[in-house]
Design an enzyme around this catalytic site. Structure first.
Site, PDB file in Angstrom:
ATOM      1  N   PRO A 112       0.836  -1.212   0.000  1.00 63.07           N
ATOM      2  CG  PRO A 112      -0.599  -1.484   1.805  1.00 63.07           C
ATOM      3  CD  PRO A 112       0.647  -2.025   1.195  1.00 63.07           C
ATOM      4  CD  GLU A 113       3.102   2.861  -4.282  1.00 64.65           C
ATOM      5  OE1 GLU A 113       3.195   4.021  -4.700  1.00 64.65           O
ATOM      6  OE2 GLU A 113       3.403   1.866  -4.954  1.00 64.65           O
ATOM      7  NE  ARG A 125       6.129 -11.771   1.554  1.00 63.32           N
ATOM      8  CZ  ARG A 125       6.868 -11.187   0.633  1.00 63.32           C
ATOM      9  NH1 ARG A 125       6.313 -10.670  -0.429  1.00 63.32           N
ATOM     10  NH2 ARG A 125       8.160 -11.120   0.757  1.00 63.32           N
ATOM     11  NE  ARG A 135      19.186  11.357  -2.494  1.00 59.18           N
ATOM     12  CZ  ARG A 135      18.073  10.925  -1.917  1.00 59.18           C
ATOM     13  NH1 ARG A 135      17.287  11.754  -1.268  1.00 59.18           N
ATOM     14  NH2 ARG A 135      17.739   9.665  -1.984  1.00 59.18           N
TER      15      ARG A 135
END
Ligand SMILES: [Zn+2]
Length: 290
Positions: free
Chosen positions: A2-3, A112, A154
């Site tokens: 889930p995001e 899981r 980055r």
């Protein structure tokens, strides 16, 4: 996994169910859920707490109690919550059950077993989150300039930088791919090479992809279910995620698949060319909206 849109959908469904209710009885069956603490001790601490609000930060679900303590949940790979007004059917993957003072139950399921529940004392939440996640992408404070600041040093591929929860909170493999397609940025572009136009498009693309997901109640993959037993429909509207070989909505080129940082990554090789796309400014105004 889930995001942000999926967790926000869970929050929206649980808020009316939990707000104002007292945790009457709590059973935690899986020590992994609350380690290093003892399941029985955490359960006893939670019993009697009354819910003031259900909030979200990034992919964290926050159950805020009237005592100002907080139960911080993370669903990780396969965690899900189900509200049942009557009894609960048997489920070998159930890890915890909260019985509310109106007799209904909220059950936590996790195949899981990577999900976590953490009980925090008043004042502990903000410092906990501050070291782990960046800004909320749908907040007014999150601007293209702020995104640029986060990416400025980055060298990592932009996809990897966006998967880092400290860059922006709540993005995962699905919505990063969707946002980069909307922004027409190649997933392997070093993050620090994005120019101002690209940052603006990426900012817009992130928000549009997330808002689209929330409007469809998130995506439902495999046997995931929402607290009311229903499912989201975003999986039917992905622009690139999982669509290898299918035509791009914008240009018809078959969607390509690659790997970035070990994660399956989908993109349009034409719309998301490997070099900077700022030489094609006319196309930026044709970006499809939600
Ligand atoms: Zn395309």
């Amino acid at each position: 996994m889930p995001e942000l849109p999926e967790v926000e959908t869970v929050r929206a469904q649980l808020a009316p169910v939990l707000t104002g209710r007292r945790f009457e009885r709590v059973e935690i069956h899986d020590p992994r859920l609350v380690r290093p603490y003892e399941p029985a001790e955490v359960a006893a601490e939670l019993e009697g707490e009354r819910v003031a609000a259900v909030e979200r930060r990034g992919k964290y679900l926050i159950v805020r109690f009237e005592s100002d303590r907080v139960l911080l949940m993370h669903l990780r790979m396969t965690g899900s919550l189900r509200h049942a007004r009557n009894g609960l059917a048997d489920d070998p993957h159930r890890r915890a059950v909260v019985r509310l003072d109106n007799g209904s139950n909220v059950a936590y399921r996790d195949v899981r077993r990577f999900g976590t529940w953490l009980l925090l004392e008043p004042g502990e939440l903000e410092p906990y989150l501050a070291t782990r996640i960046g800004e909320e992408p749908l907040d007014a404070l999150f601007t293209a300039a702020r995104l640029g600041d986060r990416l400025a040093k980055r060298r990592a591929p932009i996809k990897a930088a966006l998967l880092d929860q400290r860059t922006v909170a709540g993005l995962g493999n699905i919505y990063v791919d969707e946002a980069l397609w909307r922004a027409r940025i190649h997933p392997l572009r070093p993050a620090l090479t994005l120019d101002r136009n690209e940052l603006r498009r990426l900012h817009t693309g992130i928000r549009a992809a997330l808002q689209h997901g929330i409007a469809r109640q998130g995506s439902t993959l495999r046997d995931y279910a929402l607290p009311d037993g229903g499912s989201g429909s975003m999986q039917n509207e992905f622009k690139v995620y999982g669509r290898g070989g299918e035509p791009c909505d914008r240009c018809g080129t078959p969607i390509a698949k690659t790997r970035v940082g070990g994660r399956g990554t989908w993109f349009c090789p034409t719309c998301q060319a490997a070099s900077s796309s700022s030489s094609r400014p006319a196309r930026s105004r044709r970006q499809s909206s939600v």
